[in-house]
Design a protein around this motif. Sequence first.
Motif, PDB file in Angstrom:
ATOM      1  N   UNK A  21       0.832  -1.200   0.000  1.00  0.00           N
ATOM      2  CA  UNK A  21       0.000   0.000   0.000  1.00  0.00           C
ATOM      3  C   UNK A  21       0.869   1.254   0.000  1.00  0.00           C
ATOM      4  N   UNK A  22       0.442   2.242  -0.749  1.00  0.00           N
ATOM      5  CA  UNK A  22       1.121   3.544  -0.817  1.00  0.00           C
ATOM      6  C   UNK A  22       2.540   3.462  -1.397  1.00  0.00           C
ATOM      7  N   UNK A  23       2.895   2.324  -2.051  1.00  0.00           N
ATOM      8  CA  UNK A  23       4.236   2.215  -2.630  1.00  0.00           C
ATOM      9  C   UNK A  23       4.334   2.935  -3.970  1.00  0.00           C
ATOM     10  N   UNK A  24       3.193   3.133  -4.603  1.00  0.00           N
ATOM     11  CA  UNK A  24       3.199   3.734  -5.922  1.00  0.00           C
ATOM     12  C   UNK A  24       3.674   2.790  -7.013  1.00  0.00           C
ATOM     13  N   UNK A  25       3.893   1.512  -6.673  1.00  0.00           N
ATOM     14  CA  UNK A  25       4.397   0.544  -7.641  1.00  0.00           C
ATOM     15  C   UNK A  25       3.248  -0.160  -8.357  1.00  0.00           C
ATOM     16  N   UNK A  37      11.960  -3.542  -6.770  1.00  0.00           N
ATOM     17  CA  UNK A  37      11.184  -3.061  -7.909  1.00  0.00           C
ATOM     18  C   UNK A  37      12.079  -2.929  -9.129  1.00  0.00           C
ATOM     19  N   UNK A  38      11.474  -3.123 -10.289  1.00  0.00           N
ATOM     20  CA  UNK A  38      12.154  -2.925 -11.559  1.00  0.00           C
ATOM     21  C   UNK A  38      11.230  -2.114 -12.455  1.00  0.00           C
ATOM     22  N   UNK A  39      11.697  -0.963 -12.887  1.00  0.00           N
ATOM     23  CA  UNK A  39      10.931  -0.067 -13.754  1.00  0.00           C
ATOM     24  C   UNK A  39       9.534   0.196 -13.201  1.00  0.00           C
ATOM     25  N   UNK A  40       9.467   0.382 -11.872  1.00  0.00           N
ATOM     26  CA  UNK A  40       8.206   0.734 -11.239  1.00  0.00           C
ATOM     27  C   UNK A  40       7.274  -0.425 -10.976  1.00  0.00           C
ATOM     28  N   UNK A  41       7.732  -1.672 -11.156  1.00  0.00           N
ATOM     29  CA  UNK A  41       6.913  -2.858 -10.901  1.00  0.00           C
ATOM     30  C   UNK A  41       7.388  -3.564  -9.635  1.00  0.00           C
ATOM     31  N   UNK A  42       6.450  -3.953  -8.793  1.00  0.00           N
ATOM     32  CA  UNK A  42       6.753  -4.621  -7.524  1.00  0.00           C
ATOM     33  C   UNK A  42       7.100  -6.086  -7.746  1.00  0.00           C
ATOM     34  N   UNK A  43       8.298  -6.487  -7.300  1.00  0.00           N
ATOM     35  CA  UNK A  43       8.732  -7.888  -7.372  1.00  0.00           C
ATOM     36  C   UNK A  43       8.935  -8.381  -5.946  1.00  0.00           C
TER      37      UNK A  43
END
Length: 493
Positions: A59-63, A380-386
């Motif tokens: 939550x609130x990570x922006x990812x 994260x990679x390029x704004x994606x949550x891993x």
Amino acid sequence: MAVTPVTAARGATTAAIDRISTTLRERMPPLTAWPLPGAVDERLLKQRWPARELATPPADSGLAPVLGDAGPPLVGNALTQMRFGVEFGLHRFERYGPVSWTGAFGQRIVTLTGADATQAALVNRDKAFSQEGWRFFIDRFFHRGLMLLDFDEHRMHRRIMQEAFTRDRLGGYVASMGPALREGIRAWPSSPRLYWALKQLTLDVATRVFMGMRTDDETREINRAFVACVRAGTALVRFPVPGGRWRAGLEGRKRLERYFAANLPAQRAGDGDDLFSALCHATTPDGERFSDTDVINHMVFLMMAAHDTTTITATAAAYYLAKNPEWQDRVRAESLALGDDHPDMAALDSLTSLELVIKEALRLVAPVPSLSRTAVKDTEVLGHHIPAGSLVSVTPAVNHFDPACWTDPHRFDPERFAEERREDKSHRFAWMPFGGGAHKCIGLHFGMFETKALLHELVRSYRITVPRDYEVRWDHVSLPVPVDGLPVHLQPV
């Protein structure tokens, strides 16, 4: 325990099954490589399974979440990926973008495609990605090879191993491989299956250069063991059932361990100029050395890497030379100009046209098409949550066809590597046949010298031809291999 007639018969039956299975594996292409009608191939490749999120971002990570699909039940996308290779990767890249996930081998695997996503994983600034991903696929067969080590331990082992790849050492390796290559190539029949001829030759050279040993029947058994180990990593049934690839790989690993262990004492006691001896005696200024177990693990891995990747690259380059005779003539002219002496490193460096062809072959048929990692913490990679624990696949083979980096990427065009163009410099990770970051291949210079020396001997001895309408088909079950072995005709020059 006493051996009863029943247990003896059962053992004999199992051994017979293994022998038959070995013969089938060596003589028949895998099911994923069998020809299918074009319309069926098209449907298999473009079948769309429901897209789902890999995990909900904090939550609130922006990812953003990583999107992807699991593919067909049970096998996931594994068989489709094995059948289509780069084409499958490009299709996923177009649908999902540079960060996606796929179902395969009972896992959800995050796929990073494109130069920017690749850079995030391989530069690995926050140490979020470990080599644990490789361990999932190949640890049972290449246990504790350099590629499978992480962080401080990897740096220490690489520092020791670097003593075996100094320029002086490379000069010795090049000098010893020349006669073996010329002798082997001139003994070939006029119409060989080129991949298999090259594979035997590169193993013979590796045995001579890396171990200081002449070729004998035992090396053919060792070759089969290496093939079994490489192909076992992508086995769908990851259990040692008789006749299965997993079991064949486990048996191959045991055979290789016995082979190197039996020869290690002599290498420790001697002072040879081969790689095996270099690893036995390599010592850093701080006194760091390899244990016997370390030497065996590294030799199993390095022997595989040295002859498998060179075989694939030389096969691909020879194929493109056969399909593009104007380039073959250009390469041959440079080689013939060197005369009859076995070329040293300086002479091989002068073969500029051949180097352009090899680099383009490495782009079109990356010998290691993907690199495995594991996320050891949320990242994260390029704004994606891993999320932590994710198995991650980096795909250099797909990067090599990214139109953002390459002009007309599906065309054979060695001049793209010429100084006035240097498309490989469009991004640090546009062209990466040797990997990148801390785990970039330690033997890349050796590999280039061997491939150059091999193709130099081939083109100065023969004109390579294939039928005008012939197109090679690659088997992508593990490393790329031509399904039919690449039949060619060799006409003496």
